[in-house]
Each structure stands twice: as structure tokens, then as C-alpha cells.
Write an enzyme that holds these catalytic residues in place. Structure first.
Site, PDB file in Angstrom:
ATOM      1  CB  VAL A  79     -20.083  -2.900  67.937  1.00 17.38           C
ATOM      2  CG1 VAL A  79     -20.501  -2.026  66.759  1.00 17.38           C
ATOM      3  CG2 VAL A  79     -18.748  -2.420  68.480  1.00 17.38           C
ATOM      4  N   GLY A  80     -22.535  -0.919  68.964  1.00 19.10           N
ATOM      5  CA  GLY A  80     -22.950   0.417  69.375  1.00 19.10           C
ATOM      6  C   GLY A  80     -23.661   0.355  70.724  1.00 19.10           C
ATOM      7  N   PRO A 183      -4.693  11.342  69.338  1.00 18.77           N
ATOM      8  CG  PRO A 183      -2.601  12.260  68.844  1.00 18.77           C
ATOM      9  CD  PRO A 183      -3.747  12.368  69.812  1.00 18.77           C
ATOM     10  NE  ARG A 241     -25.917   2.888  66.637  1.00 17.26           N
ATOM     11  CZ  ARG A 241     -25.409   1.713  66.254  1.00 17.26           C
ATOM     12  NH1 ARG A 241     -24.906   1.587  65.030  1.00 17.26           N
ATOM     13  NH2 ARG A 241     -25.414   0.686  67.068  1.00 17.26           N
ATOM     14  CG  HIS A 289     -28.394  -0.009  61.075  1.00 15.14           C
ATOM     15  ND1 HIS A 289     -28.640   0.827  62.143  1.00 15.14           N
ATOM     16  CD2 HIS A 289     -27.242  -0.659  61.380  1.00 15.14           C
ATOM     17  CE1 HIS A 289     -27.682   0.679  63.053  1.00 15.14           C
ATOM     18  NE2 HIS A 289     -26.820  -0.216  62.593  1.00 15.14           N
ATOM     19  CB  SER A 292     -23.136  -6.192  61.641  1.00 19.95           C
ATOM     20  OG  SER A 292     -24.484  -6.106  62.073  1.00 19.95           O
TER      21      SER A 292
HETATM   22  C1  GLV Z   1     -24.772  -2.133  64.653  1.00 20.86           C
HETATM   23  O1  GLV Z   1     -25.039  -1.032  64.270  1.00 20.86           O
HETATM   24  C2  GLV Z   1     -24.180  -2.412  65.916  1.00 20.86           C
HETATM   25  O2  GLV Z   1     -24.046  -1.501  66.742  1.00 20.86           O
HETATM   26  O3  GLV Z   1     -23.836  -3.575  66.166  1.00 20.86           O
END
Ligand code: GLV
Ligand code: GLV
Length: 324
Positions: A79-80, A183, A241, A289, A292
Site C-alpha cells: 500500500v505504501g 479534515p 513508515r 515490519h 500486513s
Molecule cells: C507495507 O508496509 C505496505 O506498504 O504494504
């Protein structure tokens, strides 16, 4: 001939199955659990149409130049996206897929686990029990902080922050607050969270969970300026992160008692060297880490990354495309 793809890691089997059964690509796999060495990667990507990578690969101008002009799709199993040079990708017209949503539950679960582990001092406690520190039942021994009646602050409110708050609510949290560049009314209304300034977030939070993306704007924002406004009893949690945290400042805040404890799933660098000062602090819990890292989620990320890649190569909308 079929589009050529390089897969930079042995990704979970469901994704590879999708690539195999599609009959739409020929791919080469770095068939290892460890990262492909950079020089090897630069060689392997030459001429490929697509690239499926993980977060340890730096996708920058050098890499994109090495790949050459055929490259039109990048799919990251994460996802990052802080490992991607978005400007360089955009400049070259390369489409980017990533894996939001499918990991939200796993990350939220881990964040809650890390928060409780940190606030109730579970790592210290098991260590004491095992190593002879458990002399007797003591009235104030290994006391920590509880969620009931607490204020939980979320730095960067997105899907993951909402999922964390939904899980914490049954612990009788009194109030959720958050800050962000602006917001997020719709998300905030799902958890009745109040929008506050960074300063108020620091001052009011009993638990502060960092849930923002790492960008040039968020680099190092958790620094002494923030920690110095926090309560001495506050617990700091980061599952986003490592780069959002100034680790020297955090180590100082933890050892001086400026804040009570920290739980980190992410650090700079990764792996964090075993002799790092943060590892010497009893009030700092560090995980490698793994937010996930559930079987189902890692398989779902692998599948989504494969489907993003295939859709991109066909010129179709990707299931999850990053807007550049
Ligand atoms: C995990 O850190 C990701 O970015 O999926
Ligand atoms: C704790 O075990 C208690 O009995 O108070």
C-alpha cells in the site's frame, strides 16, 4: 509475442497462479525470499513491459532508464509507495498499481496488538517471568496504561486509521481525535473523530497512532517538537513508515520519560541494526515490519498486484491504480 514482465521477489502463490493462468504474460521471477541485488535487478529489467515489485525495491530514474521505453506498467505489492519516484514514473507515462484496502484489516489488527503489547508492557512482562524477575505479586509492578477512558489520536486519517479506531472503540476509548493536511469529514464521521491541530493532537492523546503515508511533507514530522508536547504517560505507535519519525528524538523522549512508551512496526533503516539505541530501551517495542503479514492478506496483496499488472498491460483500468 507476450508482454515481458519481471517479478522482483517470490511473491505469495496466489499472485503467481494468476499470472500463470492468464496466458497473457511471460514473466521472469527472482525466485528468492531475499531481495534481488540492485545490479542484478538493473540487468533483469532491460526491455520489460511490466514490473511487479515489493517495497524493498527502489524504483527511481536509474531503474526506469535501465528498463527502457517498453516499460508501461509498475505494480507494487504494497500500500505504501514511498519506494517509488512518482515524478519519474509520471514523466515516462508508466501506470502504477498498488494494494490498498486488502491489507486494512490485517494492519489494524496488528496495530491494536502492538498498542496493547506496548501499553501493558507484555514483552517486559514475559521476559521477567522467564528470567527470574517474578519474585512475587507486587502492587505496582509492570503497571501500564489502559485504553478505557483514554483519548486516542490518529496522525493521518485514512482507511487504516478508521479500521484501528473501530477496533479500539470496544475498549471504551473516550474520544478519538485526528489531524491531517485537511479534515477528512466522511472518514471521521465513521468513528466520531474530532479534527484537531498537530499541537492539540500531541497534547491530548493518551495513545498516538501514526497512520499517514511517508511523503516529503510527513518525513520526520514525529520529532522532539511533537514529543515535547505529549503527555509523560502517552504511548506512541507507528505502523506506517519509519521515515515519519526522527528516531534520535524518539529515543531521547523515551529515555528521558518525556513519553511513556513506543511501539514501532517500521524503522529507519530496515532492518534496524541490533545495536541501535532503540533496542536498548525497555519501553520500546520493535517489530520487523509485519503489519500486513497474515497468510490471507499477503495472498490477497499478491493477487491484487498480479491483477493490477495484467489490467495495466491490457490498457484496462486497474483494480487499484495510484493516481499520479
Ligand atoms: C507495507 O508496509 C505496505 O506498504 O504494504
Ligand atoms: C489480581 O489477580 C487480583 O486478584 O486482584
Amino acid at each position: 509475442t507476450l508482454p515481458r514482465v519481471y517479478v522482483t521477489r517470490r511473491v505469495p502463490p496466489e499472485g503467481l497462479k494468476i499470472l500463470n493462468e492468464s496466458g497473457q504474460v511471460q514473466y521472469e521471477l527472482w525466485d528468492s525470499d531475499d531481495p534481488v541485488p540492485r545490479q542484478e535487478l538493473l540487468k533483469r529489467v532491460k526491455g520489460v513491459d511490466g514490473l511487479l515489485c515489493v517495497l524493498t525495491e527502489k524504483i527511481d530514474a536509474e531503474l526506469l532508464d535501465a528498463a527502457g521505453p517498453n516499460l508501461r506498467v509498475l505494480s507494487t505489492m504494497s500500500v505504501g509507495y514511498d519506494h517509488l519516484s512518482l515524478d519519474e514514473l509520471k514523466k515516462r507515462g508508466i501506470r502504477v498499481g498498488y494494494t490498498p484496502d486488502v491489507l486494512t484489516d490485517a494492519v489494524a489488527e496488528l496495530t491494536v496488538a502492538l498498542l496493547l503489547t506496548t501499553s501493558r508492557r507484555l514483552i517486559e512482562a514475559t521476559h521477567e517471568a522467564k528470567t527470574g524477575g517474578w519474585g512475587t505479586w507486587r502492587t505496582m509492578w509492570l503497571c501500564g496504561y489502559e485504553l478505557a477512558n483514554s483519548t486516542v489520536g490518529i496522525l493521518g486519517l485514512g482507511r487504516i486509521g478508521v479500521a484501528i479506531a473501530e477496533r479500539l472503540k470496544p475498549f471504551k476509548v473516550k474520544k478519538f481525535i485526528y489531524t491531517d493536511v485537511e479534515p477528512r469529514a466522511e472518514l471521521a464521521s465513521m468513528i466520531q473523530a474530532e479534527y484537531v491541530s498537530m499541537e492539540e493532537l500531541a497534547k491530548q492523546s493518551d495513545f498516538l497512532a501514526v497512520c499517514c503515508a511517508l511523503t516529503p511533507e510527513t518525513q520526520g514530522i514525529c520529532n522532539m517538537k511533537l514529543f515535547s508536547k505529549m503527555k509523560n504517560t502517552a504511548v506512541f505507535i507507528n505502523t506506517s513508515r519509519g521515515g515519519v519519525v526522527n528516531q534520535e528524538d524518539l529515543a531521547e523522549a523515551l529515555s528521558s520519560g518525556q513519553i511513556a512508551a513506543a511501539g514501532l512496526d517500521v524503522t529507519t533503516p530496515e532492518p534496524l541494526p541490533t545495536d541501535h539505541p532503540l533496542f536498548k530501551l525497555k519501553n520500546c517495542v520493535i517489530l520487523p515490519h509485519i503489519a500486513s503479514a497474515s497468510y490471507s492478506t499477503r495472498n490477497a496483496m499478491s493477487s491484487l498486484a498480479a491483477n493490477n499488472l495484467l489490467a495495466g498491460l491490457k490498457g484496462e483500468p486497474m483494480p487499484k491504480e495510484l493516481k499520479l
